[in-house]
Structures are given as C-alpha cells and as structure tokens.
Scaffold this active site. Structure first.
Site, PDB file in Angstrom:
ATOM      1  N   GLY A  21       0.834  -1.186   0.000  1.00 30.70           N
ATOM      2  CA  GLY A  21       0.000   0.000   0.000  1.00 30.70           C
ATOM      3  C   GLY A  21       0.871   1.239   0.000  1.00 30.70           C
ATOM      4  O   GLY A  21       2.084   1.167  -0.200  1.00 30.70           O
ATOM      5  N   LYS A  41       4.146  -6.812   8.593  1.00 25.41           N
ATOM      6  CA  LYS A  41       3.766  -5.521   8.035  1.00 25.41           C
ATOM      7  C   LYS A  41       4.920  -4.554   8.263  1.00 25.41           C
ATOM      8  O   LYS A  41       5.258  -4.229   9.400  1.00 25.41           O
ATOM      9  CB  LYS A  41       2.489  -5.002   8.690  1.00 25.41           C
ATOM     10  CG  LYS A  41       1.908  -3.773   8.003  1.00 25.41           C
ATOM     11  CD  LYS A  41       0.502  -3.471   8.522  1.00 25.41           C
ATOM     12  CE  LYS A  41      -0.144  -2.335   7.747  1.00 25.41           C
ATOM     13  NZ  LYS A  41      -1.538  -2.084   8.202  1.00 25.41           N
ATOM     14  N   ASP A 136     -11.699   2.952  10.771  1.00 28.66           N
ATOM     15  CA  ASP A 136     -11.519   2.638   9.348  1.00 28.66           C
ATOM     16  C   ASP A 136     -12.095   1.263   9.041  1.00 28.66           C
ATOM     17  O   ASP A 136     -11.504   0.482   8.292  1.00 28.66           O
ATOM     18  CB  ASP A 136     -10.040   2.697   8.960  1.00 28.66           C
ATOM     19  CG  ASP A 136      -9.836   2.735   7.434  1.00 28.66           C
ATOM     20  OD1 ASP A 136     -10.786   3.142   6.725  1.00 28.66           O
ATOM     21  OD2 ASP A 136      -8.748   2.360   6.972  1.00 28.66           O
TER      22      ASP A 136
END
Length: 495
Positions: A21, A41, A136
C-alpha cells in the site's frame, strides 16, 4: 527497500510479498524461533523517520494486541529492521476479505450477512470496552477465515487498527493531523467527514451499518464519482432504504440498518453490544463443526441448515408435505363445486404482562430490572422490536428470571412474525399465493399481526380460488375436458 525471499527481519525469514500500500508492504514470513508462519507488516523506510507516522503504525499493533477476542487479529511482535524501517508481526490469516468475497457473491444470504455482521459487532464491542475506536472499518479490513467451531464455518476477523484512537482522549493532544481525512470515504461517519476530533464508538456503528447494507444490497449506501461527493452525501443525503435494492430484507432488519446510518450519533444504535443483540434474530444460531479436511469454499450455511427454515433465530425442520396435500384436495374440491370456503381457527393470545416474576431476582438488581422492564414494555407498545430485543437481553443479563424469559419469547415471536408478515404482504401484492401461504404459516397465532394476516391471506386465497374457478368454468363451457384436467393438476401443484 523491498525485502526479498530469504532475507531476515528480526526473527522472521521472508518468504514472499503478500500485498502493498501507500505506507508499507505485507510479507509472508517464517518465525525462525517458533517455526510458525506469520504476516509481517513493514512501514516504508522513507516514512519510518516521521515520528507521528511511526507512532500511528505501532499504535495499530498495540491496539490490536490489547484486545483479547477471537475476531481480532493476533499480534506476535513489533520491532525495527536494520534499514531503519518499523515492522510488526501478526497471525497469518488464510481466507479472503469481505470485499473480495463480494466480487463473487454480490448479495449475501440474509442469515449469513447477519451472522458475519454480528461477529464483527462483538469484536468491536470488545475493542470499545478497551476504549479503542477503529475508525476505518470497511470490507477490506474484515477477513473471513475458516473456523470449524462457527456455525457458518467461517469467522470474521477485524484487521488494520492503523488509525484507531482512544475515545474520550483530549482532542488537544490527539496525534491526528488537522485537515487530513482519516478513514475510507464510502464507510466514514458524518462526524468523521466533518473532521470531528471527538469521534466515539458510534462512528464504528455507522461503518458497520454501511457494510451490512452493502452485503445485502450489493452496493454501499452512497455511490458517486469522487470521494468528496461521497463525503458530502454522508453528511447531507438520506441513505436509501435497503429494501428498495433488495425486497426480501425484512422490515426489522431494514430498520436496524437505517438506525445505524443515522446522521446524528445520538440516534444510532448506542453500542456494538446492542447492535449484536439486534442482529441476533436474523443470524444463524448454534455451533457447527465441519468434518476434518473439508475447507469452506462457498458462502453458504451448512447443508443441514440450508435445507431448513429459520424461525425465531433457530433452525427448524422444513415443512412437511401433509399441509400442502390437504390444501391441494381443498382447492380441487372447490374447483369442482365452484364454492368458496375459508375457515381460519386460532387460539386466544396470552397476556405476557401477567407472566410470573421470579422471586430470586437479587435486590440490588431490582432497580435496573424495573427500568429495563419498562423499556421492554414501551418498545413492545410501539412495535419497535429492535429496541425490545436490546432491552430484554440486557434484562436477562441482569437477572435471568422467568418474566424476562417470557418477554424474550414474546419479542422473538413478534420479530419472526413481523418478518413473515412483510413477506405475506409482498406476496399478496404480487398475488403469489404459494409464497403467501408459507409466510402465513410462520406467523405465530399469538402475535399482534394475527388478525391482519388472516385478512390478507383470506383475500389472497379468495383471489386464487376465484381465478382458478373462472378458468375452470371457461374450460367446462368449451367442453375442454383435457385442459380442465390440466388446470386441476396445476391447482394441485400450486396448492
């Protein structure tokens, strides 16, 4: 820099990239100490020098790690790579997101969508209990993974707490940057769209409402060319009724979705706990264990459930053919003599208000029980079954006495009856006799819908019989015996 297969980051050896991303990359890796696979991540090195971004990145790991719930992704480790980039390790989930599933399943079955939403609600309820708002929530951030102990064979796992915040924190010390939208436009609450710093758990309630809407309707509540227009619609445009896009959504569920999408947070479902309770009657109930070695390949209920009907939130056996055969013979007889006879019998409804109270209710819980009893009665009086379900469940959580159980039975019965009544009304408007009869048989005779249901079903049967009688007369007048026999066979099938 991008990591390659075999490269080490902390105690993890990279196997391959999983996704990327704007802020980082996710890899599949092997934990060299524990011998288990994990998802890594990694924040991009260029961003790892920004203190605020790093703090927000690690906040995601800390937020998820602080919530002990099976539907929240498990965090293993946090650290820094030798190139200066921050990373954290989490459980590798083998499944697919709701967003990906919706590419192949445009509209989820009602019970499946409600079950998934209920799992998400309970997970976020646990997060809210820790003072954490996700901010989110969206289909991309909910994974569906195999779980043999869940009734539909899959569990929803909530991911990506990257912009989560503690609600109730002082806005003056908030690390969110002024003028920067935090969230995904299609699922942002009106207060998020305004840039409000004091969002609370009701922001997540709104986002979950958007997701439930999309799972049922096949599209989010608001669609526009750009994100800015969607942001405006969240604030100033009323969402469409989900039933305008999918007619089989029952009125109580549509009302729950509409309430979750209220512009004013005070008018929404108050908490995820309440949301989960209200979803209960529409969700698949129970525990289902799949045989070993069988993966979940389709979004369907187990075969034993798929072949059944849902009544009052439980699985019941499919209706037998005996009632259908009885009605077949009745229709054929009426066609032969061209007479009409509609006989409906029913037993008197019970008065739930006179249900006995348990003497075992603790004295200290008495005041709360009294308040909840009044809330249940008030909700029943205005036929607001969402509020009634929430209040009666809180009553049971406080003092599970016989009176509370009787009210719960009443509320569940009325909720199921309302669903069936909506189906009956729709069938009557479209003159679908067979569907109308099935819906009528699911309306409890003690429900407040009884009299109106009897009237509607009588009209529907009258229309059906009159239509078939007229056709039979026309065929008989024309001496078309063969066609008359075929008509009787058709009546038999439709009966």
């Amino acid at each position: 820099m991008t990591l390659v297969a075999g490269q080490q980051i902390g105690q993890y050896r990279i196997e391959r990239p999983l996704g990327s991303g704007g802020m980082g990359v996710v890899y599949i890796a092997m934990d060299m100490r524990l011998g288990r696979r994990a998802a890594i991540k990694q924040l991009l090195p260029a961003l790892s020098s920004d203190h605020d971004i790093v703090e927000r990145f690690f906040n995601e790991a800390k937020a998820a790690a602080s919530i002990n719930h099976p539907s929240i992704v498990e965090i293993y480790d946090v650290g820094w790579h030798s190139d200066g980039s921050a990373f954290f390790a989490m459980k590798l989930l083998e499944g697919e997101s709701i967003a990906r599933r919706m590419r192949t399943v445009r509209q989820f079955p009602l019970e499946i969508a409600s079950t998934i939403a209920r799992q998400v609600a309970t997970a976020l309820g646990a997060a809210h209990a820790r003072g954490i708002v996700h901010r989110d929530l969206k289909p991309d951030n909910v994974m569906l993974v195999r779980d043999d102990e869940v009734v539909i064979g899959e569990r929803a796992i909530v991911l990506d707490f990257g912009i989560a915040k503690l609600f109730g924190e002082n806005p003056a010390v908030s690390k969110t940057r002024t003028g920067v939208f935090m969230g995904t436009p299609a699922y942002m609450s009106p207060e998020q769209c305004r840039g409000a710093a004091d969002v609370d758990q009701r922001t997540d309630v709104y986002a979950l409402g958007c997701i439930v809407f999309e799972m049922l309707a096949g599209r989010p509540p608001f669609i526009a060319q750009g994100g800015g227009e969607i942001v405006g619609m969240h604030q100033f445009v009323a969402p469409p009724d989900v039933r305008s896009l999918r007619s089989d959504v029952p009125e109580p569920l549509a009302a729950l979705i509409a309430r979750s999408l209220a512009k004013n947070p005070a008018e929404r479902v108050a908490s995820m706990h309440d949301f989960a309770i209200a979803l209960g009657p529409f969700a698949v109930q129970g525990v289902h264990t799949m045989p070993a070695g069988q993966g979940v390949t389709q979004l369907t209920a187990p075969p034993s459930i798929a072949a059944s009907t849902y009544t009052r939130g439980q699985v019941s056996a499919p209706p037998t053919k005996s009632r259908a055969l009885a009605f077949v013979f009745g229709v054929i007889a009426m066609l032969a003599v061209t007479a009409l006879a509609i006989v409906v019998t029913c037993r008197p409804s019970s008065d739930v208000v006179n249900a006995p109270a348990d003497a075992a209710v603790p004295y200290e819980a008495g005041d709360r029980v009294a308040v909840l009893r009044a809330a249940v009665k008030k909700a029943i009086a205005r036929k607001d079954w969402v509020d009634a379900q929430i209040a009666v469940q809180k009553w049971i959580d406080t003092a599970n006495d016989s009176e509370a159980q009787e009210y719960q039975r009443k509320v569940m019965e009325e909720t199921a009856a309302e669903r069936a009544f909506q189906e009956l009304t729709s069938a009557a408007n479209e003159k679908r006799h067979l569907d109308g009869r099935d819906a009528f048989e699911r309306i409890a005779v003690t429900s407040s819908y009884r009299d109106r249901a009897i009237e509607i079903m009588a009209r529907l049967r009258l229309d059906y019989i009159s239509k078939k009688t007229k056709e039979a007369r026309e065929l008989a007048a024309a001496h078309k015996c063969k066609e008359l026999g075929a008509l009787q066979q058709e009546a038999s099938r439709m009966g």
